[in-house]
Design a protein around this motif. Structure first.
Motif, mmCIF file in Angstrom:
data_model
loop_
_atom_site.group_PDB
_atom_site.id
_atom_site.type_symbol
_atom_site.label_atom_id
_atom_site.label_comp_id
_atom_site.label_asym_id
_atom_site.label_seq_id
_atom_site.Cartn_x
_atom_site.Cartn_y
_atom_site.Cartn_z
ATOM 1 N N GLY A 69 0.794 -1.221 0.000
ATOM 2 C CA GLY A 69 0.000 0.000 0.000
ATOM 3 C C GLY A 69 0.828 1.272 0.000
ATOM 4 O O GLY A 69 0.293 2.357 0.226
ATOM 5 N N ILE A 70 2.098 1.173 -0.266
ATOM 6 C CA ILE A 70 2.971 2.345 -0.320
ATOM 7 C C ILE A 70 2.734 3.101 -1.622
ATOM 8 O O ILE A 70 2.830 4.315 -1.676
ATOM 9 C CB ILE A 70 4.446 1.919 -0.166
ATOM 10 C CG1 ILE A 70 4.656 1.381 1.247
ATOM 11 C CG2 ILE A 70 5.405 3.058 -0.476
ATOM 12 C CD1 ILE A 70 5.960 0.679 1.472
ATOM 13 N N VAL A 71 2.425 2.357 -2.662
ATOM 14 C CA VAL A 71 2.115 2.933 -3.966
ATOM 15 C C VAL A 71 0.676 2.575 -4.301
ATOM 16 O O VAL A 71 0.312 1.405 -4.278
ATOM 17 C CB VAL A 71 3.068 2.368 -5.056
ATOM 18 C CG1 VAL A 71 2.596 2.747 -6.428
ATOM 19 C CG2 VAL A 71 4.489 2.839 -4.818
ATOM 20 N N SER A 72 -0.126 3.607 -4.589
ATOM 21 C CA SER A 72 -1.516 3.337 -4.930
ATOM 22 C C SER A 72 -1.961 4.096 -6.168
ATOM 23 O O SER A 72 -3.078 3.937 -6.614
ATOM 24 C CB SER A 72 -2.428 3.699 -3.756
ATOM 25 O OG SER A 72 -2.310 5.071 -3.457
ATOM 26 N N GLY A 73 -1.095 4.904 -6.719
ATOM 27 C CA GLY A 73 -1.471 5.679 -7.896
ATOM 28 C C GLY A 73 -0.244 6.123 -8.661
ATOM 29 O O GLY A 73 0.891 5.777 -8.321
ATOM 30 N N GLU A 74 -0.490 6.911 -9.681
ATOM 31 C CA GLU A 74 0.600 7.348 -10.555
ATOM 32 C C GLU A 74 1.624 8.208 -9.828
ATOM 33 O O GLU A 74 2.826 8.051 -10.031
ATOM 34 C CB GLU A 74 0.034 8.106 -11.757
ATOM 35 C CG GLU A 74 -0.710 7.224 -12.727
ATOM 36 C CD GLU A 74 -1.239 7.978 -13.926
ATOM 37 O OE1 GLU A 74 -0.700 9.051 -14.267
ATOM 38 O OE2 GLU A 74 -2.189 7.474 -14.543
ATOM 39 N N GLU A 75 1.163 9.115 -8.987
ATOM 40 C CA GLU A 75 2.095 10.020 -8.301
ATOM 41 C C GLU A 75 3.062 9.241 -7.412
ATOM 42 O O GLU A 75 4.268 9.481 -7.425
ATOM 43 C CB GLU A 75 1.321 11.043 -7.462
ATOM 44 C CG GLU A 75 2.217 12.082 -6.825
ATOM 45 C CD GLU A 75 1.430 13.147 -6.083
ATOM 46 O OE1 GLU A 75 1.975 13.681 -5.102
ATOM 47 O OE2 GLU A 75 0.287 13.447 -6.482
ATOM 48 N N GLN A 76 2.544 8.274 -6.651
ATOM 49 C CA GLN A 76 3.415 7.469 -5.794
ATOM 50 C C GLN A 76 4.331 6.575 -6.624
ATOM 51 O O GLN A 76 5.463 6.309 -6.234
ATOM 52 C CB GLN A 76 2.600 6.609 -4.818
ATOM 53 C CG GLN A 76 1.873 7.392 -3.767
ATOM 54 C CD GLN A 76 0.451 7.724 -4.207
ATOM 55 O OE1 GLN A 76 -0.026 7.294 -5.250
ATOM 56 N NE2 GLN A 76 -0.224 8.522 -3.391
ATOM 57 N N THR A 77 3.835 6.099 -7.760
ATOM 58 C CA THR A 77 4.663 5.267 -8.642
ATOM 59 C C THR A 77 5.839 6.071 -9.172
ATOM 60 O O THR A 77 6.973 5.581 -9.212
ATOM 61 C CB THR A 77 3.820 4.703 -9.807
ATOM 62 O OG1 THR A 77 2.743 3.941 -9.256
ATOM 63 C CG2 THR A 77 4.651 3.820 -10.718
ATOM 64 N N VAL A 78 5.593 7.318 -9.545
ATOM 65 C CA VAL A 78 6.674 8.190 -10.007
ATOM 66 C C VAL A 78 7.680 8.416 -8.881
ATOM 67 O O VAL A 78 8.891 8.353 -9.095
ATOM 68 C CB VAL A 78 6.120 9.527 -10.544
ATOM 69 C CG1 VAL A 78 7.235 10.532 -10.793
ATOM 70 C CG2 VAL A 78 5.320 9.299 -11.817
ATOM 71 N N LEU A 79 7.193 8.643 -7.668
ATOM 72 C CA LEU A 79 8.097 8.840 -6.534
ATOM 73 C C LEU A 79 8.935 7.593 -6.264
ATOM 74 O O LEU A 79 10.126 7.703 -5.938
ATOM 75 C CB LEU A 79 7.315 9.216 -5.275
ATOM 76 C CG LEU A 79 6.789 10.635 -5.210
ATOM 77 C CD1 LEU A 79 5.942 10.823 -3.942
ATOM 78 C CD2 LEU A 79 7.909 11.648 -5.256
ATOM 79 N N LEU A 80 8.342 6.424 -6.398
ATOM 80 C CA LEU A 80 9.104 5.188 -6.218
ATOM 81 C C LEU A 80 10.205 5.089 -7.273
ATOM 82 O O LEU A 80 11.354 4.791 -6.954
ATOM 83 C CB LEU A 80 8.190 3.966 -6.289
ATOM 84 C CG LEU A 80 8.904 2.610 -6.223
ATOM 85 C CD1 LEU A 80 9.660 2.442 -4.910
ATOM 86 C CD2 LEU A 80 7.907 1.474 -6.429
ATOM 87 N N TYR A 81 9.857 5.361 -8.524
ATOM 88 C CA TYR A 81 10.872 5.305 -9.579
ATOM 89 C C TYR A 81 11.985 6.317 -9.313
ATOM 90 O O TYR A 81 13.173 6.001 -9.463
ATOM 91 C CB TYR A 81 10.265 5.547 -10.969
ATOM 92 C CG TYR A 81 11.345 5.603 -12.004
ATOM 93 C CD1 TYR A 81 12.000 4.445 -12.412
ATOM 94 C CD2 TYR A 81 11.765 6.817 -12.545
ATOM 95 C CE1 TYR A 81 13.037 4.489 -13.329
ATOM 96 C CE2 TYR A 81 12.791 6.870 -13.461
ATOM 97 C CZ TYR A 81 13.423 5.708 -13.847
ATOM 98 O OH TYR A 81 14.457 5.764 -14.744
ATOM 99 N N LEU A 82 11.625 7.533 -8.921
ATOM 100 C CA LEU A 82 12.649 8.540 -8.637
ATOM 101 C C LEU A 82 13.540 8.115 -7.481
ATOM 102 O O LEU A 82 14.750 8.365 -7.505
ATOM 103 C CB LEU A 82 12.002 9.897 -8.349
ATOM 104 C CG LEU A 82 11.424 10.621 -9.553
ATOM 105 C CD1 LEU A 82 10.740 11.910 -9.106
ATOM 106 C CD2 LEU A 82 12.482 10.908 -10.602
ATOM 107 N N SER A 83 12.980 7.451 -6.491
ATOM 108 C CA SER A 83 13.796 6.940 -5.383
ATOM 109 C C SER A 83 14.781 5.893 -5.890
ATOM 110 O O SER A 83 15.950 5.878 -5.479
ATOM 111 C CB SER A 83 12.915 6.338 -4.291
ATOM 112 O OG SER A 83 12.143 7.333 -3.684
ATOM 113 N N CYS A 84 14.326 5.026 -6.771
ATOM 114 C CA CYS A 84 15.211 4.020 -7.366
ATOM 115 C C CYS A 84 16.298 4.688 -8.200
ATOM 116 O O CYS A 84 17.474 4.290 -8.144
ATOM 117 C CB CYS A 84 14.413 3.048 -8.239
ATOM 118 S SG CYS A 84 13.251 2.017 -7.319
ATOM 119 N N LEU A 85 15.921 5.708 -8.954
ATOM 120 C CA LEU A 85 16.881 6.423 -9.790
ATOM 121 C C LEU A 85 17.910 7.148 -8.928
ATOM 122 O O LEU A 85 19.121 7.077 -9.198
ATOM 123 C CB LEU A 85 16.150 7.409 -10.701
ATOM 124 C CG LEU A 85 17.013 8.195 -11.683
ATOM 125 C CD1 LEU A 85 17.762 7.260 -12.639
ATOM 126 C CD2 LEU A 85 16.149 9.184 -12.470
#
Length: 116
Positions: A69-85
């Motif tokens: 439940g940390i990612v539930s939409g596009e905005e959180q998905t982008v934040l997850l990718y940016l964290s990985c990057l």
């Protein structure tokens, strides 16, 4: 004969495909903005390795983040990718500041825990 008349773009009308295209567009835009803010040239030779690592990490963690439940939409998905990057950039020796809002901090914490 035009391709459009003979082979209509059925994929383009699929809502799931539209969502994924929109998501990838947002990820690309966020990546460009981050690199610009860090003054890293988009064609820097070390970015190929960074992008590959970030993509692999994102693909591994996205399902787990959805499950928790940390990612539930596009905005959180982008934040997850940016964290990985950002994680991958740091591993490759780029200077990346650790500031951000509470949601970014949550993503960093999730990433750190998941990589243990």
């Amino acid at each position: 004969m035009g391709k459009g008349r003979d082979f209509p773009d059925e994929w383009g009308n699929d809502p799931t495909v539209q969502t994924m295209r929109r998501m990838f567009s947002r990820l690309e835009k966020a990546q460009s903005q981050l690199l610009d803010s860090l003054s890293i040239a988009p064609l820097h030779p070390r970015l190929r390795k960074v992008r590959t690592e970030a993509r692999d990490l994102f693909e591994m963690l996205w399902p787990l983040a959805l499950q928790r439940g940390i990612v539930s939409g596009e905005e959180q998905t982008v934040l997850l990718y940016l964290s990985c990057l950002k994680h991958s950039l740091k591993r490759e020796g780029f200077a990346v500041p650790d500031h951000g809002d509470a949601k970014e901090e949550e993503m960093r914490k999730f990433l750190k825990e998941a990589l243990r």
